[in-house]
Structure formats: structure tokens, C-alpha cells
Write a protein that holds these residues in place. Structure first.
Motif, short mmCIF file in Angstrom:
data_model
loop_
_atom_site.label_atom_id
_atom_site.label_comp_id
_atom_site.label_asym_id
_atom_site.label_seq_id
_atom_site.Cartn_x
_atom_site.Cartn_y
_atom_site.Cartn_z
N ARG A 34 104.85 86.36 1.14
CA ARG A 34 104.06 87.60 1.21
C ARG A 34 104.25 88.23 2.59
O ARG A 34 104.53 87.56 3.56
N CYS A 35 104.04 89.52 2.64
CA CYS A 35 104.14 90.30 3.87
C CYS A 35 103.25 89.68 4.95
O CYS A 35 102.12 89.31 4.63
N PRO A 36 103.71 89.53 6.15
CA PRO A 36 104.92 90.05 6.80
C PRO A 36 106.08 89.06 6.87
O PRO A 36 107.08 89.35 7.50
N LEU A 43 109.75 90.28 6.12
CA LEU A 43 110.31 91.15 7.15
C LEU A 43 110.79 90.32 8.34
O LEU A 43 111.89 90.53 8.85
N VAL A 44 110.01 89.36 8.75
CA VAL A 44 110.38 88.50 9.88
C VAL A 44 111.66 87.73 9.55
O VAL A 44 112.60 87.68 10.35
N LYS A 69 114.69 90.08 9.47
CA LYS A 69 115.10 90.47 10.82
C LYS A 69 115.90 89.35 11.49
O LYS A 69 116.93 89.60 12.12
N ASP A 113 106.86 90.80 -3.18
CA ASP A 113 105.57 91.24 -2.65
C ASP A 113 105.55 92.76 -2.48
O ASP A 113 106.48 93.33 -1.91
N GLY A 121 103.92 94.84 -0.54
CA GLY A 121 104.00 95.32 0.84
C GLY A 121 105.40 95.17 1.40
O GLY A 121 105.92 96.07 2.08
N SER A 122 106.03 94.05 1.12
CA SER A 122 107.39 93.81 1.60
C SER A 122 108.39 94.73 0.92
O SER A 122 109.35 95.20 1.56
N ASP A 173 107.89 97.84 3.00
CA ASP A 173 108.11 97.76 4.44
C ASP A 173 109.52 97.34 4.85
O ASP A 173 110.06 97.86 5.83
N VAL A 174 110.12 96.40 4.14
CA VAL A 174 111.42 95.88 4.56
C VAL A 174 112.50 96.96 4.51
O VAL A 174 113.18 97.19 5.51
N PHE A 199 111.85 99.61 7.27
CA PHE A 199 112.15 99.14 8.63
C PHE A 199 113.64 99.25 8.92
O PHE A 199 114.04 99.79 9.95
#
Length: 77
Positions: free
Chosen positions: A10-12, A15-16, A19, A37, A39-40, A43-44, A47
Motif C-alpha cells: 500500500r501507498c507509499p 513509490l519508495v 524510486k 493500491d 493511491g499508488s 501517485d507512482v 511522480f
């Protein structure tokens, strides 16, 4: 190309992890990632697009989002 299945996170965390994976590849190489997820999924890709990398959705359905992210030399921008 590196493939990473991030559907269990799940987010975050996705993304981590994405990256960190992008840091480990060379300019011009690609990352293929799977996200589930909500949110991901939002967001991913946002970003990496904002950073200037090439982002292409390979699959986007109710179950998951499959992205291909190609690393771009950001120092040339």
C-alpha cells in the motif's frame, strides 16, 4: 528490464520501492511495475512523469495497473 510486482503493498511503499529500483538501472533501461493500491496507481505514474521519465501504461483495469517506466537522463534537461 527489471520487473517488480508491488501489488501486495500500500501507498507509499510502492513509490519508495519504485524510486529505489529506478536508481539501480541505467539511463535508457526500463522498469516494469505492477500496482494495485488506488493511491499508488495515481501517485507512482504522476511522480515519474513529473520527474521527466517516460511512463507508459501497459494495462489499466480494475484489478491492477501495469507500468513501463524508462529512465531518462535528467541532467540533459
Amino acid at each position: 528490464m527489471i520487473f517488480i510486482d508491488l501489488t501486495s503493498f500500500r501507498c507509499p511503499i510502492p513509490l519508495v520501492k519504485a524510486k529505489l529500483a529506478l536508481k539501480s538501472i541505467s539511463v535508457g533501461d526500463s522498469l516494469h511495475i505492477l500496482l494495485s493500491d488506488p493511491g499508488s496507481r495515481r501517485d507512482v505514474p504522476a511522480f515519474f512523469k513529473n520527474q521527466g521519465h517516460q511512463v507508459m501504461a501497459l494495462q489499466d483495469d480494475a484489478r491492477q495497473l501495469s507500468l513501463l517506466i524508462t529512465k531518462v537522463d535528467l541532467s540533459q534537461r
